[in-house]
Scaffold this active site. Structure first.
Site, PDB file in Angstrom:
ATOM      1  N   LYS A  22       0.848  -1.201   0.000  1.00  0.00           N
ATOM      2  CA  LYS A  22       0.000   0.000   0.000  1.00  0.00           C
ATOM      3  C   LYS A  22       0.877   1.243   0.000  1.00  0.00           C
ATOM      4  CE  LYS A  22      -1.825   1.572   4.023  1.00  0.00           C
ATOM      5  NZ  LYS A  22      -1.522   2.988   4.316  1.00  0.00           N
ATOM      6  N   ASN A  23       1.888   1.271   0.878  1.00  0.00           N
ATOM      7  CA  ASN A  23       2.650   2.514   1.064  1.00  0.00           C
ATOM      8  C   ASN A  23       3.693   2.746  -0.021  1.00  0.00           C
ATOM      9  OD1 ASN A  23       1.029   2.870   3.236  1.00  0.00           O
ATOM     10  ND2 ASN A  23       2.581   2.379   4.771  1.00  0.00           N
ATOM     11  N   CYS A 116      -6.120  12.418  12.146  1.00  0.00           N
ATOM     12  CA  CYS A 116      -6.694  11.100  11.884  1.00  0.00           C
ATOM     13  C   CYS A 116      -6.672  10.313  13.184  1.00  0.00           C
ATOM     14  CB  CYS A 116      -5.926  10.372  10.788  1.00  0.00           C
ATOM     15  SG  CYS A 116      -4.447   9.596  11.380  1.00  0.00           S
ATOM     16  N   ARG A 121      -1.725  15.011  12.156  1.00  0.00           N
ATOM     17  CA  ARG A 121      -0.893  14.651  10.990  1.00  0.00           C
ATOM     18  C   ARG A 121      -0.430  15.947  10.314  1.00  0.00           C
ATOM     19  NH1 ARG A 121      -1.901   9.158   9.684  1.00  0.00           N
ATOM     20  NH2 ARG A 121      -0.124   9.200   8.308  1.00  0.00           N
ATOM     21  N   ASP A 305       4.019   0.981  12.230  1.00  0.00           N
ATOM     22  CA  ASP A 305       2.843   0.268  11.719  1.00  0.00           C
ATOM     23  C   ASP A 305       2.772  -1.160  12.257  1.00  0.00           C
ATOM     24  OD1 ASP A 305       3.004   1.757   8.395  1.00  0.00           O
ATOM     25  OD2 ASP A 305       2.370   2.533  10.335  1.00  0.00           O
ATOM     26  N   ARG A 397      -8.689  -0.633   4.292  1.00  0.00           N
ATOM     27  CA  ARG A 397      -7.842   0.411   3.693  1.00  0.00           C
ATOM     28  C   ARG A 397      -6.474  -0.164   3.352  1.00  0.00           C
ATOM     29  NH1 ARG A 397      -6.581   4.456   7.516  1.00  0.00           N
ATOM     30  NH2 ARG A 397      -5.018   4.811   5.932  1.00  0.00           N
TER      31      ARG A 397
HETATM   32  C1  EPZ Z   1       3.730   7.045   6.225  1.00  0.00           C
HETATM   33  O1  EPZ Z   1       2.867   8.051   6.730  1.00  0.00           O
HETATM   34  C2  EPZ Z   1       2.877   5.793   6.121  1.00  0.00           C
HETATM   35  N1  EPZ Z   1       1.771   6.030   5.198  1.00  0.00           N
HETATM   36  C3  EPZ Z   1       2.339   5.419   7.500  1.00  0.00           C
HETATM   37  O2  EPZ Z   1       1.608   4.199   7.353  1.00  0.00           O
HETATM   38  C4  EPZ Z   1       3.518   5.192   8.436  1.00  0.00           C
HETATM   39  O3  EPZ Z   1       3.021   4.909   9.736  1.00  0.00           O
HETATM   40  C5  EPZ Z   1       4.392   6.453   8.475  1.00  0.00           C
HETATM   41  O4  EPZ Z   1       4.807   6.793   7.135  1.00  0.00           O
HETATM   42  C6  EPZ Z   1       5.633   6.266   9.324  1.00  0.00           C
HETATM   43  O5  EPZ Z   1       6.381   5.214   8.812  1.00  0.00           O
HETATM   44  C7  EPZ Z   1       2.016   5.980   3.867  1.00  0.00           C
HETATM   45  O6  EPZ Z   1       3.131   5.772   3.439  1.00  0.00           O
HETATM   46  C8  EPZ Z   1       0.829   6.171   2.968  1.00  0.00           C
HETATM   47  P1  EPZ Z   1       5.506  10.537   8.354  1.00  0.00           P
HETATM   48  P2  EPZ Z   1       3.355   9.601   6.753  1.00  0.00           P
HETATM   49  O7  EPZ Z   1       5.369  11.790   7.587  1.00  0.00           O
HETATM   50  O8  EPZ Z   1       4.175   9.881   5.565  1.00  0.00           O
HETATM   51  C9  EPZ Z   1       5.448  13.881  11.686  1.00  0.00           C
HETATM   52  C10 EPZ Z   1      -0.186   2.739   7.650  1.00  0.00           C
HETATM   53  O9  EPZ Z   1      -0.686   2.207   8.658  1.00  0.00           O
HETATM   54  N2  EPZ Z   1       5.329  14.848  10.588  1.00  0.00           N
HETATM   55  O10 EPZ Z   1       6.755   9.728   8.209  1.00  0.00           O
HETATM   56  O11 EPZ Z   1       2.177  10.448   7.013  1.00  0.00           O
HETATM   57  C11 EPZ Z   1       4.163  13.083  11.903  1.00  0.00           C
HETATM   58  O12 EPZ Z   1       3.285  13.781  12.760  1.00  0.00           O
HETATM   59  C12 EPZ Z   1       0.201   4.199   7.681  1.00  0.00           C
HETATM   60  O13 EPZ Z   1       0.053   2.137   6.573  1.00  0.00           O
HETATM   61  C13 EPZ Z   1       5.464  16.211  10.874  1.00  0.00           C
HETATM   62  O14 EPZ Z   1       5.680  16.608  12.015  1.00  0.00           O
HETATM   63  O15 EPZ Z   1       4.273   9.577   8.046  1.00  0.00           O
HETATM   64  C14 EPZ Z   1       4.659  11.811  12.536  1.00  0.00           C
HETATM   65  O16 EPZ Z   1       4.816  12.023  13.924  1.00  0.00           O
HETATM   66  C15 EPZ Z   1      -0.123   4.851   9.001  1.00  0.00           C
HETATM   67  N3  EPZ Z   1       5.348  17.098   9.853  1.00  0.00           N
HETATM   68  C16 EPZ Z   1       6.043  11.618  11.932  1.00  0.00           C
HETATM   69  O17 EPZ Z   1       6.394  12.871  11.322  1.00  0.00           O
HETATM   70  C17 EPZ Z   1       5.120  16.699   8.564  1.00  0.00           C
HETATM   71  O18 EPZ Z   1       5.044  17.573   7.664  1.00  0.00           O
HETATM   72  C18 EPZ Z   1       6.134  10.543  10.872  1.00  0.00           C
HETATM   73  O19 EPZ Z   1       5.214  10.881   9.885  1.00  0.00           O
HETATM   74  C19 EPZ Z   1       4.983  15.314   8.299  1.00  0.00           C
HETATM   75  C20 EPZ Z   1       5.102  14.410   9.325  1.00  0.00           C
END
Ligand code: EPZ
Length: 423
Positions: A22-23, A116, A121, A305, A397
């Protein structure tokens, strides 16, 4: 509303091929609009989030068709540069379209993705990356307005290795004039997969999988094809399912390196794991014992995850397992529901302490997010009696036919639609 009825007590035996990731497919689908081109993808999972991405592509004017695991996208007829609220809200990670729309159209208008189930997020790192490439960003009335008549290569330092922000930066940088250097980039395998796809589109990009990614503007291809990598979290789910139910399971098509932090932890708990080049075998014949402390971190650390899945695997393990969730603030939502099955879990902020119990008893529980819902289903495999998981679409999802996959290994999982909640 879906109800998952799990009859516990059956060990899992057999072999299965892991679904497409998915990711990986979500950012790659967004990248198809970078330039007008025809793309064919294979090994695409059938998931609600993928459908949500295809709906966004259609809304933007692309031709999209799907035949089983093959998705074809023709982004040449794309006309739109804005994505409305109802489509953005369909999928948590729809902000991944920002870089691609901005690169193709010179402007982008997206509604804020909002929070979410996992907590806030924020997308500040995404917006900072667009500004570093010359984009002008404005937020008003719950919408993001971004414009960049010309994108120029630049330096993008990510304060934290955000997966989505790294992907948005990579995609937008392909259309920027000059070199872009992304530092403190996320290193997840899905980043490397995106680099692989962008290269088939003609991008000059290197460094994915390391903290420094360099991108030069690209010579666009008109037609390309790409196979989606296997889903390492779906693989981790099946490994933890075997830990919950006991048994002997082989996973095919997976790169063992991608799940190493999870398999290593399961081995520390007493599971037997065999690693081959494109498959894994796990055997759990005895009661597991409390593993090491599970600390979630960016890749190659333990993936957030898989934290709910590992929590399910630890519920009946003798001794204590400590979890520290460093990525999302609301990622223990499954704990209260797991306690309804008899689990002994204490949570305090980012820490959860699981004390293994001898038995779990089936009960009606509620899925409140994607991986938390999966952890309830896994826990039901190891519980006595029947567990009923009420799920408002979270599990679908991210998992393609999780009931079918588990039943093929000997589980007794019945999934059906219902409008009455048994709890
Ligand atoms: C990706 O989400 C994945 N989703 C998530 O999988 C996964 O949990 C996550 O990466 C971490 O590995 C997809 O790839 C579609 P991040 P993403 O930006 O990109 C903070 C699942 O279950 N942050 O790496 O949204 C954020 O709050 C899903 O498959 C900021 O502060 O994750 C979090 O604490 C859930 N500012 C941390 O970074 C930003 O602009 C990691 O988020 C962006 C993120």
């Amino acid at each position: 509303m879906s109800l998952w009825r799990i009859k516990g007590g059956s060990a899992l035996e057999g072999s299965l091929t892991v679904q497409g990731a998915k990711n990986a497919v979500l950012p790659i689908l967004a990248a198809t609009i970078l330039k007008g081109c025809e793309t064919e993808f294979t090994n695409c999972p059938v998931l609600r989030d993928v459908e949500a991405s295809l709906n966004i592509l259609r809304y933007l004017g692309c031709q999209v068709e799907r035949q089983e695991d093959v998705i074809r996208v023709d982004s040449r007829p794309m006309t739109g540069c804005s994505i409305p609220h109802e489509l953005m809200r369909e999928m948590r990670s729809s902000v991944i379209f920002l870089g691609a729309v901005l690169a193709r159209c010179g402007e982008a208008r997206l509604s804020m993705p909002g929070g979410c189930e996992l907590g806030p997020r924020p997308i500040d790192l995404h917006l900072n990356a667009m500004e570093a490439l010359g984009g002008r960003v404005r937020q008003e009335g719950g919408e993001i307005f971004c414009s960049a008549p010309v994108l120029r290569g630049g330096s993008i330092h990510l304060e934290m290795p955000s997966v989505g922000a790294t992907e948005n930066a990579m995609i937008a940088a392909c259309a920027a004039k000059g070199e872009t250097v992304i530092t403190n980039a996320a290193r997840e395998p899905e980043i490397t997969a995106l680099q692989g796809f962008l290269r088939t589109m003609g991008a000059d990009i290197e460094g994915a999988g390391t903290p420094v990614i360099k991108v030069h503007s690209f010579a666009p291809a008109d037609r390309t094809g790409y196979r989606i990598m296997p889903d390492r979290i779906a693989a981790a789910t099946m490994l933890c399912a075997c830990a919950c139910a006991g048994g002997d399971v082989e996973l095919r098509g997976i790169d063992p390196c991608h799940t190493e932090s999870v398999t290593e932890n399961l081995e520390a708990m007493g599971a037997k794991v065999e690693r081959y080049s494109r498959r894994l075998r796990i055997r759990c014949r005895e009661r597991l014992h409390g593993g090491r402390t599970v600390i979630t971190q960016p890749y190659p650390g333990f993936p957030t995850d898989a934290q709910p899945l590992m929590m399910a695997a630890s519920l009946k393990a003798s001794g204590t397992t400590v979890f520290v969730e460093n990525i999302f603030s609301e990622r223990y939502r499954q704990a209260e529901e797991l306690k309804r099955l008899g689990a002994d879990i204490r949570t305090e902020g980012r820490v959860a302490i699981v004390t293994g119990v001898e038995r779990l008893r089936g009960a009606p529980v509620l899925a409140e997010d994607l991986r938390g819902g999966a952890s309830l289903i896994l826990a039901g495999l190891g519980a006595e009696g029947e567990t009923i998981v009420t799920d408002r679409g979270h599990v679908e999802r991210g998992y393609e036919g999780l009931d079918k996959a588990l039943n093929a290994l000997g589980a007794q999982v019945a999934k059906y639609e219902s409008d009455t909640d048994p709890r």
